[in-house]
Design a protein around this motif. Structure first.
Motif, PDB file in Angstrom:
ATOM      1  N   THR A  60       5.061  -3.896  17.175  1.00  0.00           N
ATOM      2  CA  THR A  60       4.525  -3.832  18.541  1.00  0.00           C
ATOM      3  C   THR A  60       5.496  -4.481  19.533  1.00  0.00           C
ATOM      4  O   THR A  60       5.307  -4.385  20.736  1.00  0.00           O
ATOM      5  CB  THR A  60       3.145  -4.514  18.663  1.00  0.00           C
ATOM      6  OG1 THR A  60       3.285  -5.911  18.396  1.00  0.00           O
ATOM      7  CG2 THR A  60       2.135  -3.907  17.700  1.00  0.00           C
ATOM      8  N   PRO A 114      -4.988  10.613   5.228  1.00  0.00           N
ATOM      9  CA  PRO A 114      -5.635  10.169   3.980  1.00  0.00           C
ATOM     10  C   PRO A 114      -7.092   9.785   4.237  1.00  0.00           C
ATOM     11  O   PRO A 114      -7.490   9.551   5.373  1.00  0.00           O
ATOM     12  CB  PRO A 114      -4.843   8.924   3.571  1.00  0.00           C
ATOM     13  CG  PRO A 114      -3.698   8.805   4.529  1.00  0.00           C
ATOM     14  CD  PRO A 114      -4.067   9.600   5.749  1.00  0.00           C
ATOM     15  N   LYS A 122      -6.475   6.677  15.909  1.00  0.00           N
ATOM     16  CA  LYS A 122      -6.019   7.785  15.059  1.00  0.00           C
ATOM     17  C   LYS A 122      -6.245   9.140  15.750  1.00  0.00           C
ATOM     18  O   LYS A 122      -5.475  10.071  15.530  1.00  0.00           O
ATOM     19  CB  LYS A 122      -6.705   7.730  13.691  1.00  0.00           C
ATOM     20  CG  LYS A 122      -6.329   6.484  12.873  1.00  0.00           C
ATOM     21  CD  LYS A 122      -4.841   6.411  12.530  1.00  0.00           C
ATOM     22  CE  LYS A 122      -4.512   5.288  11.564  1.00  0.00           C
ATOM     23  NZ  LYS A 122      -3.088   5.181  11.244  1.00  0.00           N
ATOM     24  N   SER A 173      -5.692   0.081  -0.992  1.00  0.00           N
ATOM     25  CA  SER A 173      -4.544  -0.758  -0.606  1.00  0.00           C
ATOM     26  C   SER A 173      -5.069  -2.098  -0.093  1.00  0.00           C
ATOM     27  O   SER A 173      -6.249  -2.411  -0.233  1.00  0.00           O
ATOM     28  CB  SER A 173      -3.759  -0.055   0.497  1.00  0.00           C
ATOM     29  OG  SER A 173      -4.566   0.006   1.661  1.00  0.00           O
ATOM     30  N   VAL A 231       1.320   8.848   9.805  1.00  0.00           N
ATOM     31  CA  VAL A 231       0.215   8.617   8.866  1.00  0.00           C
ATOM     32  C   VAL A 231      -1.035   8.285   9.682  1.00  0.00           C
ATOM     33  O   VAL A 231      -1.139   7.213  10.276  1.00  0.00           O
ATOM     34  CB  VAL A 231       0.551   7.514   7.842  1.00  0.00           C
ATOM     35  CG1 VAL A 231      -0.627   7.310   6.882  1.00  0.00           C
ATOM     36  CG2 VAL A 231       1.815   7.871   7.069  1.00  0.00           C
ATOM     37  N   TYR A 263     -10.424   1.965  15.602  1.00  0.00           N
ATOM     38  CA  TYR A 263      -9.559   2.645  14.627  1.00  0.00           C
ATOM     39  C   TYR A 263      -9.601   4.159  14.858  1.00  0.00           C
ATOM     40  O   TYR A 263      -8.560   4.823  14.917  1.00  0.00           O
ATOM     41  CB  TYR A 263     -10.023   2.289  13.216  1.00  0.00           C
ATOM     42  CG  TYR A 263      -9.134   2.833  12.122  1.00  0.00           C
ATOM     43  CD1 TYR A 263      -7.871   2.298  11.896  1.00  0.00           C
ATOM     44  CD2 TYR A 263      -9.560   3.884  11.310  1.00  0.00           C
ATOM     45  CE1 TYR A 263      -7.048   2.803  10.888  1.00  0.00           C
ATOM     46  CE2 TYR A 263      -8.753   4.384  10.308  1.00  0.00           C
ATOM     47  CZ  TYR A 263      -7.494   3.843  10.099  1.00  0.00           C
ATOM     48  OH  TYR A 263      -6.684   4.351   9.109  1.00  0.00           O
ATOM     49  N   GLY A 285       0.777  -1.231   0.000  1.00  0.00           N
ATOM     50  CA  GLY A 285       0.000   0.000   0.000  1.00  0.00           C
ATOM     51  C   GLY A 285       0.812   1.285   0.000  1.00  0.00           C
ATOM     52  O   GLY A 285       1.765   1.459  -0.770  1.00  0.00           O
ATOM     53  N   THR A 309      -8.151   4.560   0.811  1.00  0.00           N
ATOM     54  CA  THR A 309      -7.044   4.319  -0.116  1.00  0.00           C
ATOM     55  C   THR A 309      -7.145   2.878  -0.606  1.00  0.00           C
ATOM     56  O   THR A 309      -7.399   1.970   0.197  1.00  0.00           O
ATOM     57  CB  THR A 309      -5.692   4.549   0.616  1.00  0.00           C
ATOM     58  OG1 THR A 309      -5.729   5.841   1.227  1.00  0.00           O
ATOM     59  CG2 THR A 309      -4.517   4.460  -0.332  1.00  0.00           C
ATOM     60  N   GLY A 336      -0.165   0.335   9.978  1.00  0.00           N
ATOM     61  CA  GLY A 336      -1.441   0.470  10.682  1.00  0.00           C
ATOM     62  C   GLY A 336      -2.401  -0.636  10.302  1.00  0.00           C
ATOM     63  O   GLY A 336      -2.260  -1.274   9.253  1.00  0.00           O
TER      64      GLY A 336
END
Ligand SMILES: NC(=O)c1ccc[n+]([C@@H]2O[C@H](COP(=O)([O-])OP(=O)(O)OC[C@H]3O[C@@H](n4cnc5c(N)ncnc54)[C@H](OP(=O)(O)O)[C@@H]3O)[C@@H](O)[C@H]2O)c1
Length: 274
Positions: free
Chosen positions: A75, A196, A170, A201, A151, A166, A18, A199, A103
């Motif tokens: 991680t 973004p 973020k 990906s 990102v 999620y 991606g 996307t 991510g």
């Protein structure tokens, strides 16, 4: 002073597909020495092969970009330390760019999900970049016009239902980036938050608990190479924050002007309201 890719030492996480794959390609093409991190060894190998073919250069214009792959799960603290050790060796104690791009996502209602799902998303999307950055700061202090690029996502500005983990990860990345930018200002280190929208990906193949209906591209989705080019532009200009797509900008600004309306709009998009 802008950020120069030529000769830069860069760490890039999530390089095996991606947006990260495209960023690696562009950075090496631009003459950077990239330490590329991901779990899938064969993908990193393929990336190296692709990048080496692309950068074999010519006699009158030899390429100086190089890619060094570090395989592992970010991680894990020992993987993060290995990344820093490799960067230290390559840069001689100097680092110019850290891109926290790796991510994962999760889809489905918060109520029906597990604690494990929230913790995994937070580990990958928040705690791993935070702790990698902590280790990288001493090297970045020796860098040239250094940049930490996080990102994030449009969903780190405006949350939507069924992506609570999620969005939380973020939003956390967003808040931490703002605080860190102010803390690192005296050191000349810029923190660039890139957000973004959808996307095209492999992201949606890797989401935790994805329902099949969710694996589709929305109208106005971008290909990863476009996101990568816009990200690199933001890094070169040392921007503090960029929201990439028109749809993303519209959502964020509408939410600032009329949050109740946007609350209503996002809630009415849930399946039970259709
Ligand atoms: N796709 C979208 O619609 C979208 C929208 C907004 C923001 N973003 C953000 O853009 C970033 C890149 O996503 P993408 O769209 O390029 O998705 P992608 O194609 O799925 O790429 C994700 C990358 O992260 C790596 N990764 C995941 N977990 C990891 C871990 N524990 N340790 C090391 N590497 C790990 C993956 O590599 P391995 O599997 O090989 O480890 C892969 O290289 C993410 O931060 C994402 O949140 C994506």
């Amino acid at each position: 002073m802008g950020f120069q890719t030529e000769g830069a030492i860069a760490i890039l996480t999530g390089a095996s597909s991606g947006i990260g794959w495209e960023l690696a390609r562009l950075l090496v093409q631009g003459g950077a020495r990239v330490i590329a991190v991901a779990r899938r060894r064969e993908r990193l190998q393929a990336l190296r092969d692709a990048v080496m073919t692309q950068t074999s250069g010519t006699a009158d214009r030899p390429s100086r970009g190089v890619l060094t792959a570090v395989e592992g799960d970010i991680t894990e603290p020992e993987v993060r330390q290995r990344v820093i050790d490799v960067a230290h060796e390559i840069g001689g104690g100097r680092l110019d760019l850290l891109i926290n791009n790796a991510g994962i996502g999760a889809i489905g209602s918060f109520e029906s999900a597990t604690e494990q799902r929230m913790r995994r998303v937070m580990e990958v999307n928040f705690f791993a970049p935070v702790e990698l950055t902590r280790l990288a700061i001493p090297l970045l202090k020796q860098g040239q016009a250094p940049v930490i690029c996080n990102v994030s996502s449009v969903l780190g500005h405006r949350a939507v239902p069924d992506k609570s983990e999620y969005c939380a990860s973020k939003f956390a990345l967003h808040g931490w980036s703002d605080a860190l930018r102010a803390e690192l200002y005296p050191n000349g280190i810029q923190v660039t938050l890139v957000s973004p929208s959808t996307t095209r990906s492999e992201f949606f193949d890797a989401v935790i608990d994805s329902a099949p209906r969710e694996k589709r591209w929305g109208l106005g989705s971008w290909p990863p190479d476009r996101v990568a080019r816009a990200t690199l532009r933001a890094i070169r200009r040392r921007r503090a924050e960029v929201i990439l797509s028109c749809g993303g900008k519209l959502l964020v600004y509408a939410d600032r002007v009329a949050p109740p309306l946007v609350n209503l709009a996002v809630a009415s998009r849930r399946p039970e309201h259709r």
